[in-house]
Design a protein around this motif. Structure first.
Motif, PDB file in Angstrom:
ATOM      1  N   GLU A  21     -28.140  26.222  -2.509  1.00  0.00           N
ATOM      2  CA  GLU A  21     -26.891  25.550  -2.130  1.00  0.00           C
ATOM      3  C   GLU A  21     -25.967  25.302  -3.320  1.00  0.00           C
ATOM      4  O   GLU A  21     -24.788  25.012  -3.141  1.00  0.00           O
ATOM      5  CB  GLU A  21     -27.215  24.195  -1.482  1.00  0.00           C
ATOM      6  N   ALA A  22     -26.489  25.400  -4.534  1.00  0.00           N
ATOM      7  CA  ALA A  22     -25.747  24.985  -5.731  1.00  0.00           C
ATOM      8  C   ALA A  22     -24.585  25.908  -6.051  1.00  0.00           C
ATOM      9  O   ALA A  22     -24.649  27.124  -5.886  1.00  0.00           O
ATOM     10  CB  ALA A  22     -26.691  24.931  -6.929  1.00  0.00           C
ATOM     11  N   ASP A  23     -23.516  25.276  -6.525  1.00  0.00           N
ATOM     12  CA  ASP A  23     -22.393  26.026  -7.064  1.00  0.00           C
ATOM     13  C   ASP A  23     -22.690  26.452  -8.501  1.00  0.00           C
ATOM     14  O   ASP A  23     -22.248  27.507  -8.947  1.00  0.00           O
ATOM     15  CB  ASP A  23     -21.119  25.181  -7.012  1.00  0.00           C
ATOM     16  N   PHE A  24     -23.400  25.606  -9.212  1.00  0.00           N
ATOM     17  CA  PHE A  24     -23.906  25.960 -10.540  1.00  0.00           C
ATOM     18  C   PHE A  24     -25.080  25.050 -10.869  1.00  0.00           C
ATOM     19  O   PHE A  24     -25.303  24.036 -10.214  1.00  0.00           O
ATOM     20  CB  PHE A  24     -22.814  25.911 -11.621  1.00  0.00           C
ATOM     21  N   ILE A  25     -25.850  25.457 -11.876  1.00  0.00           N
ATOM     22  CA  ILE A  25     -27.018  24.681 -12.291  1.00  0.00           C
ATOM     23  C   ILE A  25     -27.000  24.485 -13.804  1.00  0.00           C
ATOM     24  O   ILE A  25     -26.318  25.211 -14.525  1.00  0.00           O
ATOM     25  CB  ILE A  25     -28.352  25.353 -11.875  1.00  0.00           C
ATOM     26  N   PHE A  69     -39.453  20.521 -18.182  1.00  0.00           N
ATOM     27  CA  PHE A  69     -38.360  21.424 -17.859  1.00  0.00           C
ATOM     28  C   PHE A  69     -37.460  20.705 -16.878  1.00  0.00           C
ATOM     29  O   PHE A  69     -37.904  20.272 -15.814  1.00  0.00           O
ATOM     30  CB  PHE A  69     -38.901  22.716 -17.232  1.00  0.00           C
ATOM     31  N   GLY A  70     -36.193  20.557 -17.241  1.00  0.00           N
ATOM     32  CA  GLY A  70     -35.237  19.871 -16.384  1.00  0.00           C
ATOM     33  C   GLY A  70     -34.314  20.861 -15.702  1.00  0.00           C
ATOM     34  O   GLY A  70     -33.832  21.802 -16.331  1.00  0.00           O
ATOM     35  N   LEU A  71     -34.101  20.644 -14.428  1.00  0.00           N
ATOM     36  CA  LEU A  71     -33.194  21.474 -13.637  1.00  0.00           C
ATOM     37  C   LEU A  71     -32.254  20.540 -12.885  1.00  0.00           C
ATOM     38  O   LEU A  71     -32.703  19.577 -12.261  1.00  0.00           O
ATOM     39  CB  LEU A  71     -33.984  22.326 -12.643  1.00  0.00           C
ATOM     40  N   CYS A  72     -30.971  20.815 -12.961  1.00  0.00           N
ATOM     41  CA  CYS A  72     -29.983  19.993 -12.272  1.00  0.00           C
ATOM     42  C   CYS A  72     -29.057  20.926 -11.492  1.00  0.00           C
ATOM     43  O   CYS A  72     -28.517  21.883 -12.048  1.00  0.00           O
ATOM     44  CB  CYS A  72     -29.193  19.201 -13.309  1.00  0.00           C
ATOM     45  N   THR A  73     -28.927  20.658 -10.188  1.00  0.00           N
ATOM     46  CA  THR A  73     -28.046  21.485  -9.353  1.00  0.00           C
ATOM     47  C   THR A  73     -26.784  20.702  -9.015  1.00  0.00           C
ATOM     48  O   THR A  73     -26.828  19.487  -8.823  1.00  0.00           O
ATOM     49  CB  THR A  73     -28.754  21.922  -8.052  1.00  0.00           C
ATOM     50  N   PHE A  74     -25.683  21.411  -8.953  1.00  0.00           N
ATOM     51  CA  PHE A  74     -24.382  20.811  -8.659  1.00  0.00           C
ATOM     52  C   PHE A  74     -23.771  21.539  -7.469  1.00  0.00           C
ATOM     53  O   PHE A  74     -23.575  22.754  -7.516  1.00  0.00           O
ATOM     54  CB  PHE A  74     -23.444  20.944  -9.865  1.00  0.00           C
ATOM     55  N   THR A  75     -23.485  20.785  -6.419  1.00  0.00           N
ATOM     56  CA  THR A  75     -22.867  21.340  -5.218  1.00  0.00           C
ATOM     57  C   THR A  75     -21.602  20.542  -4.930  1.00  0.00           C
ATOM     58  O   THR A  75     -21.650  19.311  -4.835  1.00  0.00           O
ATOM     59  CB  THR A  75     -23.833  21.248  -4.013  1.00  0.00           C
ATOM     60  N   TYR A  76     -20.491  21.245  -4.800  1.00  0.00           N
ATOM     61  CA  TYR A  76     -19.225  20.553  -4.568  1.00  0.00           C
ATOM     62  C   TYR A  76     -19.090  20.168  -3.103  1.00  0.00           C
ATOM     63  O   TYR A  76     -19.236  20.985  -2.201  1.00  0.00           O
ATOM     64  CB  TYR A  76     -18.038  21.426  -4.992  1.00  0.00           C
ATOM     65  N   ASP A  77     -18.812  18.890  -2.873  1.00  0.00           N
ATOM     66  CA  ASP A  77     -18.594  18.352  -1.522  1.00  0.00           C
ATOM     67  C   ASP A  77     -17.077  18.271  -1.301  1.00  0.00           C
ATOM     68  O   ASP A  77     -16.405  17.400  -1.875  1.00  0.00           O
ATOM     69  CB  ASP A  77     -19.253  16.972  -1.411  1.00  0.00           C
ATOM     70  N   GLN A  78     -16.560  19.172  -0.465  1.00  0.00           N
ATOM     71  CA  GLN A  78     -15.118  19.241  -0.213  1.00  0.00           C
ATOM     72  C   GLN A  78     -14.586  17.940   0.399  1.00  0.00           C
ATOM     73  O   GLN A  78     -13.526  17.450   0.011  1.00  0.00           O
ATOM     74  CB  GLN A  78     -14.798  20.405   0.743  1.00  0.00           C
ATOM     75  N   ALA A  79     -15.322  17.384   1.351  1.00  0.00           N
ATOM     76  CA  ALA A  79     -14.865  16.175   2.062  1.00  0.00           C
ATOM     77  C   ALA A  79     -14.721  14.991   1.117  1.00  0.00           C
ATOM     78  O   ALA A  79     -13.793  14.195   1.242  1.00  0.00           O
ATOM     79  CB  ALA A  79     -15.830  15.837   3.195  1.00  0.00           C
TER      80      ALA A  79
END
Length: 185
Positions: A21-25, A69-79
């Protein structure tokens, strides 16, 4: 979300979904050390490309163990006009799977350990509950050992048993060693 050996399998679907779902990580790592030579600020400079910086840091950190190991996901919420962030911290430690699997030695740098401790890093979580792993070379070696043992046994019973009076076992015993091996057996 903290991911350890105890919840690793249950967490995978959540991690995979977040990545899909991520736009970038973003990724990060906590190591037992970072430089086997000059300090990090002397290694890199503001003019380095991301690739140059990565290659310099990689070169000087390969002898150290990755603890987390760190992982961070970024998903843009339009609303909401904002990013939804999901973080995953994988505690990892190359614990041997069995007696014949690789037993990794590692070094640490006192400044790195001091830094991690000052930030509240949980070393017990790493050593007691870290996710075990092998590198690709170790995995190949362990698979080969397993296949060799399996092919040696191949229905002939215990592969570690060697008859002193027969050369039909998994290996023959040289004549000069037979008496000693016989006493041990």
């Amino acid at each position: 979300m903290e991911v350890t050996r105890t919840n690793f399998k249950d967490s995978l679907s959540t991690v995979y979904s977040a990545i899909e779902e991520a736009d970038f990580i973003a990724i990060d790592g906590e190591f037992s050390g970072i430089s086997d030579g000059p300090n990090v600020s002397a290694l890199t400079n503001g003019l380095d490309t991301p690739e140059e910086r990565y290659m310099k840091l990689k070169k000087h950190s390969m002898d150290f163990l990755l603890f987390q190991f760190g992982l961070c996901t970024f998903t843009y919420d339009q609303a909401e006009s904002k990013y939804v962030i999901k973080t995953f911290n994988f505690y990892i430690f190359p614990k041997p799977f069995n007696r014949t699997s690789p037993d990794t030695k590692f070094i640490c740098q006192s400044s790195s350990i001091d830094f991690l401790a000052s930030q509240g890093f949980d070393f017990n979580k790493v050593f007691r509950h870290g996710i075990p792993y092998l590198n690709q070379e170790e995995e190949v070696q362990l698979r080969e050992q397993y296949e060799e043992r399996r092919s040696q046994s191949n229905g002939s019973g215990n592969p570690s048993y060697i008859s002193l009076n027969s050369n039909n076992g998994p290996g023959s015993i040289p004549e000069e060693h037979r008496e000693y091996i016989g006493r041990v057996v």
